[in-house]
Design a protein around this motif. Sequence first.
Motif, PDB file in Angstrom:
ATOM      1  N   THR A  87       0.854  -1.171   0.000  1.00 18.03           N
ATOM      2  CA  THR A  87       0.000   0.000   0.000  1.00 18.03           C
ATOM      3  C   THR A  87       0.898   1.231   0.000  1.00 18.03           C
ATOM      4  O   THR A  87       2.084   1.149   0.328  1.00 18.03           O
ATOM      5  CB  THR A  87      -0.876   0.019   1.274  1.00 18.03           C
ATOM      6  OG1 THR A  87      -0.031  -0.147   2.420  1.00 18.03           O
ATOM      7  CG2 THR A  87      -1.917  -1.081   1.250  1.00 18.03           C
ATOM      8  N   GLU A  88       0.313   2.347  -0.373  1.00 19.13           N
ATOM      9  CA  GLU A  88       0.991   3.632  -0.261  1.00 19.13           C
ATOM     10  C   GLU A  88       0.644   4.183   1.115  1.00 19.13           C
ATOM     11  O   GLU A  88      -0.523   4.399   1.418  1.00 19.13           O
ATOM     12  CB  GLU A  88       0.482   4.581  -1.354  1.00 19.13           C
ATOM     13  CG  GLU A  88       1.012   5.985  -1.243  1.00 19.13           C
ATOM     14  CD  GLU A  88       0.365   6.914  -2.266  1.00 19.13           C
ATOM     15  OE1 GLU A  88       1.111   7.514  -3.039  1.00 19.13           O
ATOM     16  OE2 GLU A  88      -0.879   7.019  -2.275  1.00 19.13           O
ATOM     17  N   ASN A  89       1.650   4.371   1.961  1.00 17.96           N
ATOM     18  CA  ASN A  89       1.435   4.882   3.306  1.00 17.96           C
ATOM     19  C   ASN A  89       2.221   6.166   3.482  1.00 17.96           C
ATOM     20  O   ASN A  89       3.453   6.121   3.537  1.00 17.96           O
ATOM     21  CB  ASN A  89       1.884   3.860   4.355  1.00 17.96           C
ATOM     22  CG  ASN A  89       1.000   2.636   4.394  1.00 17.96           C
ATOM     23  OD1 ASN A  89       0.195   2.402   3.505  1.00 17.96           O
ATOM     24  ND2 ASN A  89       1.143   1.854   5.440  1.00 17.96           N
ATOM     25  N   LEU A  90       1.519   7.280   3.542  1.00 15.10           N
ATOM     26  CA  LEU A  90       2.155   8.582   3.698  1.00 15.10           C
ATOM     27  C   LEU A  90       3.219   8.819   2.637  1.00 15.10           C
ATOM     28  O   LEU A  90       4.305   9.310   2.910  1.00 15.10           O
ATOM     29  CB  LEU A  90       2.753   8.725   5.106  1.00 15.10           C
ATOM     30  CG  LEU A  90       1.770   8.526   6.276  1.00 15.10           C
ATOM     31  CD1 LEU A  90       2.510   8.490   7.597  1.00 15.10           C
ATOM     32  CD2 LEU A  90       0.711   9.617   6.260  1.00 15.10           C
ATOM     33  N   GLY A  91       2.923   8.412   1.404  1.00 14.74           N
ATOM     34  CA  GLY A  91       3.846   8.613   0.296  1.00 14.74           C
ATOM     35  C   GLY A  91       5.016   7.651   0.288  1.00 14.74           C
ATOM     36  O   GLY A  91       6.018   7.898  -0.384  1.00 14.74           O
ATOM     37  N   TYR A  92       4.905   6.545   1.023  1.00 17.42           N
ATOM     38  CA  TYR A  92       5.993   5.582   1.139  1.00 17.42           C
ATOM     39  C   TYR A  92       5.392   4.179   1.101  1.00 17.42           C
ATOM     40  O   TYR A  92       4.177   4.008   1.142  1.00 17.42           O
ATOM     41  CB  TYR A  92       6.740   5.821   2.463  1.00 17.42           C
ATOM     42  CG  TYR A  92       8.106   5.186   2.536  1.00 17.42           C
ATOM     43  CD1 TYR A  92       9.159   5.652   1.761  1.00 17.42           C
ATOM     44  CD2 TYR A  92       8.341   4.124   3.395  1.00 17.42           C
ATOM     45  CE1 TYR A  92      10.428   5.076   1.838  1.00 17.42           C
ATOM     46  CE2 TYR A  92       9.601   3.542   3.481  1.00 17.42           C
ATOM     47  CZ  TYR A  92      10.633   4.018   2.695  1.00 17.42           C
ATOM     48  OH  TYR A  92      11.871   3.441   2.766  1.00 17.42           O
ATOM     49  N   MET A  93       6.248   3.164   1.041  1.00 16.49           N
ATOM     50  CA  MET A  93       5.760   1.786   1.101  1.00 16.49           C
ATOM     51  C   MET A  93       5.223   1.501   2.504  1.00 16.49           C
ATOM     52  O   MET A  93       5.505   2.248   3.447  1.00 16.49           O
ATOM     53  CB  MET A  93       6.872   0.800   0.745  1.00 16.49           C
ATOM     54  CG  MET A  93       7.928   0.635   1.814  1.00 16.49           C
ATOM     55  SD  MET A  93       9.292  -0.436   1.317  1.00 16.49           S
ATOM     56  CE  MET A  93      10.337   0.755   0.501  1.00 16.49           C
ATOM     57  N   SER A  94       4.493   0.413   2.647  1.00 17.17           N
ATOM     58  CA  SER A  94       3.992   0.030   3.966  1.00 17.17           C
ATOM     59  C   SER A  94       5.163  -0.258   4.903  1.00 17.17           C
ATOM     60  O   SER A  94       6.238  -0.703   4.466  1.00 17.17           O
ATOM     61  CB  SER A  94       3.100  -1.211   3.853  1.00 17.17           C
ATOM     62  OG  SER A  94       3.871  -2.356   3.535  1.00 17.17           O
ATOM     63  N   GLY A  95       4.943  -0.027   6.177  1.00 21.04           N
ATOM     64  CA  GLY A  95       5.973  -0.349   7.165  1.00 21.04           C
ATOM     65  C   GLY A  95       6.303  -1.831   7.165  1.00 21.04           C
ATOM     66  O   GLY A  95       7.445  -2.227   7.408  1.00 21.04           O
ATOM     67  N   ALA A  96       5.304  -2.655   6.874  1.00 21.84           N
ATOM     68  CA  ALA A  96       5.530  -4.103   6.839  1.00 21.84           C
ATOM     69  C   ALA A  96       6.493  -4.480   5.716  1.00 21.84           C
ATOM     70  O   ALA A  96       7.396  -5.303   5.908  1.00 21.84           O
ATOM     71  CB  ALA A  96       4.201  -4.841   6.684  1.00 21.84           C
ATOM     72  N   LEU A  97       6.321  -3.895   4.522  1.00 18.22           N
ATOM     73  CA  LEU A  97       7.236  -4.204   3.427  1.00 18.22           C
ATOM     74  C   LEU A  97       8.631  -3.648   3.720  1.00 18.22           C
ATOM     75  O   LEU A  97       9.643  -4.298   3.445  1.00 18.22           O
ATOM     76  CB  LEU A  97       6.718  -3.682   2.087  1.00 18.22           C
ATOM     77  CG  LEU A  97       7.523  -4.165   0.880  1.00 18.22           C
ATOM     78  CD1 LEU A  97       7.441  -5.689   0.723  1.00 18.22           C
ATOM     79  CD2 LEU A  97       7.044  -3.490  -0.399  1.00 18.22           C
ATOM     80  N   LYS A  98       8.697  -2.474   4.325  1.00 19.77           N
ATOM     81  CA  LYS A  98       9.987  -1.907   4.708  1.00 19.77           C
ATOM     82  C   LYS A  98      10.681  -2.826   5.707  1.00 19.77           C
ATOM     83  O   LYS A  98      11.893  -3.072   5.610  1.00 19.77           O
ATOM     84  CB  LYS A  98       9.807  -0.496   5.293  1.00 19.77           C
ATOM     85  CG  LYS A  98      11.086   0.158   5.786  1.00 19.77           C
ATOM     86  CD  LYS A  98      12.071   0.425   4.669  1.00 19.77           C
ATOM     87  CE  LYS A  98      13.195   1.332   5.074  1.00 19.77           C
ATOM     88  NZ  LYS A  98      14.240   0.714   5.867  1.00 19.77           N
ATOM     89  N   ASP A  99       9.924  -3.375   6.656  1.00 20.73           N
ATOM     90  CA  ASP A  99      10.488  -4.316   7.621  1.00 20.73           C
ATOM     91  C   ASP A  99      11.045  -5.551   6.909  1.00 20.73           C
ATOM     92  O   ASP A  99      12.130  -6.029   7.243  1.00 20.73           O
ATOM     93  CB  ASP A  99       9.420  -4.726   8.638  1.00 20.73           C
ATOM     94  CG  ASP A  99       9.921  -5.759   9.614  1.00 20.73           C
ATOM     95  OD1 ASP A  99      10.620  -5.384  10.578  1.00 20.73           O
ATOM     96  OD2 ASP A  99       9.621  -6.960   9.414  1.00 20.73           O
ATOM     97  N   PHE A 100      10.310  -6.066   5.920  1.00 21.16           N
ATOM     98  CA  PHE A 100      10.785  -7.202   5.128  1.00 21.16           C
ATOM     99  C   PHE A 100      12.138  -6.871   4.492  1.00 21.16           C
ATOM    100  O   PHE A 100      13.090  -7.654   4.583  1.00 21.16           O
ATOM    101  CB  PHE A 100       9.751  -7.551   4.053  1.00 21.16           C
ATOM    102  CG  PHE A 100      10.279  -8.415   2.948  1.00 21.16           C
ATOM    103  CD1 PHE A 100      10.507  -9.767   3.136  1.00 21.16           C
ATOM    104  CD2 PHE A 100      10.553  -7.863   1.694  1.00 21.16           C
ATOM    105  CE1 PHE A 100      11.005 -10.569   2.110  1.00 21.16           C
ATOM    106  CE2 PHE A 100      11.043  -8.653   0.661  1.00 21.16           C
ATOM    107  CZ  PHE A 100      11.273 -10.007   0.875  1.00 21.16           C
ATOM    108  N   PHE A 101      12.236  -5.716   3.856  1.00 23.59           N
ATOM    109  CA  PHE A 101      13.501  -5.323   3.240  1.00 23.59           C
ATOM    110  C   PHE A 101      14.607  -5.152   4.286  1.00 23.59           C
ATOM    111  O   PHE A 101      15.744  -5.561   4.065  1.00 23.59           O
ATOM    112  CB  PHE A 101      13.340  -4.040   2.432  1.00 23.59           C
ATOM    113  CG  PHE A 101      12.689  -4.225   1.089  1.00 23.59           C
ATOM    114  CD1 PHE A 101      13.133  -5.183   0.191  1.00 23.59           C
ATOM    115  CD2 PHE A 101      11.631  -3.414   0.710  1.00 23.59           C
ATOM    116  CE1 PHE A 101      12.546  -5.343  -1.059  1.00 23.59           C
ATOM    117  CE2 PHE A 101      11.037  -3.558  -0.545  1.00 23.59           C
ATOM    118  CZ  PHE A 101      11.500  -4.521  -1.422  1.00 23.59           C
ATOM    119  N   ASP A 102      14.275  -4.558   5.427  1.00 17.36           N
ATOM    120  CA  ASP A 102      15.273  -4.365   6.480  1.00 17.36           C
ATOM    121  C   ASP A 102      15.853  -5.693   6.949  1.00 17.36           C
ATOM    122  O   ASP A 102      17.046  -5.803   7.205  1.00 17.36           O
ATOM    123  CB  ASP A 102      14.664  -3.636   7.685  1.00 17.36           C
ATOM    124  CG  ASP A 102      14.415  -2.163   7.438  1.00 17.36           C
ATOM    125  OD1 ASP A 102      14.943  -1.614   6.444  1.00 17.36           O
ATOM    126  OD2 ASP A 102      13.669  -1.553   8.234  1.00 17.36           O
TER     127      ASP A 102
END
Length: 153
Positions: free
Chosen positions: A60-75
């Motif tokens: 999803t688009e969250n505040l102009g960024y990827m979801s926190g969940a996808l960011k966590d996956f990448f991290d």
Amino acid sequence: MKQLLIVAHAPSPNTQRLRDAAERGARHPEIEALEVIVKPPLEAEPDDVRACDAILLGTTENLGYMSGALKDFFDRCYYPVLEEKQGLPCALYIRAGHDGTGTRRAVESIVTGLRWKWVQEPLVLRGEWQDGFVDQVEELGLYLAAGLEAGVL
């Protein structure tokens, strides 16, 4: 047998429909020599990425960024798979309430760093919900799976 990993954030009924559509497309009855694994970003691990031959990302688009969940996956997965999975075929769909530009740019930046290979331009589903989004994501899953099975990716 080749493996397609779908990592998609689905926090709402409509985004769940999108994730289901991606899986439905990837599991098309004419695609037989392919295993499809579907995981939410918070459950996907580096070993899942290591085991796959292609990956389909959904956010999803969250505040102009990827979801926190996808960011966590990448991290969690970035450095563990960086050297092993260069050239991994990938695709992306974004459910964007606005324009999706920031979300797309953020994911593209990470994918570039991972040296994964885009198999097509990211699919950005903009604005108010449209039932046609489901068909577009199903088609994306189908084409990615068919290309992987055929050995062209």
